[in-house]
Design an enzyme around this catalytic site. Structure first.
Site, short mmCIF file in Angstrom:
data_model
loop_
_atom_site.label_atom_id
_atom_site.label_comp_id
_atom_site.label_asym_id
_atom_site.label_seq_id
_atom_site.Cartn_x
_atom_site.Cartn_y
_atom_site.Cartn_z
CG HIS A 7 4.29 -1.85 11.50
ND1 HIS A 7 5.30 -0.72 11.47
CD2 HIS A 7 3.41 -1.73 10.46
CE1 HIS A 7 4.91 0.19 10.69
NE2 HIS A 7 3.98 -0.42 9.93
CG ASP A 52 0.72 -1.50 7.70
OD1 ASP A 52 1.45 -2.10 8.29
OD2 ASP A 52 0.86 -0.38 7.81
CG HIS A 94 -4.02 -0.18 7.14
ND1 HIS A 94 -3.81 0.29 8.30
CD2 HIS A 94 -2.69 0.37 6.32
CE1 HIS A 94 -2.78 1.24 8.35
NE2 HIS A 94 -2.08 1.05 7.27
CG HIS A 121 -0.42 -0.01 2.65
ND1 HIS A 121 0.31 -0.95 3.06
CD2 HIS A 121 -0.34 0.99 3.40
CE1 HIS A 121 0.60 -0.58 4.35
NE2 HIS A 121 0.19 0.63 4.61
CG ASP A 163 5.26 3.10 7.38
OD1 ASP A 163 4.08 3.55 6.91
OD2 ASP A 163 4.90 2.24 8.35
CG HIS A 164 3.89 0.31 4.22
ND1 HIS A 164 3.96 -1.05 4.42
CD2 HIS A 164 3.55 0.74 5.28
CE1 HIS A 164 3.57 -1.39 5.56
NE2 HIS A 164 3.47 -0.08 6.00
CG HIS A 169 -0.27 4.40 4.81
ND1 HIS A 169 -0.89 3.45 5.75
CD2 HIS A 169 -1.12 5.55 4.58
CE1 HIS A 169 -2.16 4.24 6.10
NE2 HIS A 169 -2.13 5.16 5.21
#
Length: 344
Positions: free
Chosen positions: A188, A150, A133, A72, A76-77, A74
């Site tokens: 995570h 996530d 998410h 996805h 941090d991805h 975000h």
């Protein structure tokens, strides 16, 4: 700030023997998964906040990063994509991601969706649409390894930024139907937080109590609790559709099927708060979820569930903290639980 994992999991082979999976900690609690095609030095990275750790790891192990699999969008991805672009390394890289978010994924070369197959050498990975998410979230299943970003976490699930709860419920239900031995390679290390909340609503779950003891022990050594397995999640994760709260504590660990309506309610009703570093509950936001209001601002989603989740009313407040004392009573030496971190 140092990563919460100081001793990453050792590499493992998928059941078909075609991929070797490596774990690379990144940022504070992200986990990047490297998929090496057996018999070659080529690896694909699943998500990541940056490229530095992956490039250092590849150099040390004699590996060559040739592909990125994004779940996805975000930061941090897809941060790894952006970092590779800054370094002049993204051009020529194979980048796989959701067709629905093609305009947001840097360097996308292969847009995929539900039912598509992603091939890494001889290994074939199925693409699953796992929204909830965030819209457009996808997961990859290679043999007995699930890379779910996530969506499903060890002991919980991802925060509902886009929702609605029904989408997350559908995604978790699909993942719960994978073979029990499937390894859950989420993005995570949040397991202590998740299990702490799970125990607050399922204190009689014997399998959960045993998992808490094991996870607290390995985390005290700096080790990683991920991957878990679908079997672990069916026994101890209150958000999976295939189980009923407290069932695992009745008769020594069995599970029974619960209704879809009840599971949707538990997804609606669960959320987390940073208030004093504890998860807390209130009726107001849970009832807002039941009435169909927007979930993003209400803070709905992520990590665990409520024993009264069918009411959709467990939410954040200042009045009902986790049972930290009870958790400590399960662990050797009454180890202090790790502090809460905002979900990804």
């Amino acid at each position: 700030m140092p990563h919460v994992v100081s001793v990453p999991r050792a590499p493992f082979l998928t059941a078909d023997g075609l991929l070797e999976v490596h774990q690379v900690p990144a940022a504070q609690d992200n986990l990047i998964w490297l998929l090496r095609v057996v018999g070659t030095d080529e690896v694909a990275a699943v998500d990541g906040p940056d490229a530095g750790g992956v490039l250092d790891y590849c150099a040390a192990q004699g590996l060559r990063l040739t592909a990125i699999l994004n779940t996805h969008t975000h930061p941090d991805h897809i941060g790894i994509n952006r970092d590779l672009k800054k370094r002049g390394l993204l051009d020529g890289m194979r980048v796989v991601g959701a067709a629905a978010t093609r305009d947001v994924i840097p360097g996308l070369t292969e847009a995929v969706g539900e039912g598509d197959v992603v091939r890494l050498g001889a290994a074939a990975g199925r693409v699953l649409l796992t929204e909830g998410h965030i819209n457009g979230h996808i997961s990859y299943v290679f043999s007995d390894a699930l890379f779910c970003g996530d969506t499903l976490f060890a002991g919980g699930c991802g925060y509902l930024f886009d929702g609605p709860p029904s989408k997350m419920h559908a995604s978790l239900t699909r993942l719960a139907q994978l073979p029990p031995a499937t390894r859950v390679c989420c993005a995570h290390e949040y397991t202590e937080d998740n299990l702490r909340f799970a125990f607050s609503v399922e204190p009689d779950n014997a399998a959960l109590a045993e998992r808490i003891r094991a996870v607290w022990a390995l985390r005290a050594r700096g080790e990683c609790s991920v991957p878990s397995t679908i079997a672990d999640e069916l026994a101890t994760n209150p958000l999976l559709a295939a189980r009923e709260p407290h069932a695992a504590g009745q008769g020594g660990g069995g599970v029974r099927r619960t209704s879809d309506r009840g599971c949707r309610g538990r997804v609606r009703g669960h959320a987390r708060s940073q208030e004093q570093g504890r998860v807390q509950v209130t009726w107001r936001r849970g009832l807002a979820a039941l009435s169909g209001r927007r979930t993003r601002r209400a803070g709905l989603g992520g990590f665990g569930a409520s024993a009264v989740g069918a009411l959709g009313a467990f939410q954040q407040s200042k009045s009902a903290p986790w049972r930290d004392v009870s958790i400590c009573s399960l662990t050797a030496g009454g180890a202090s639980p790790a502090p809460w971190r905002r979900p990804g």
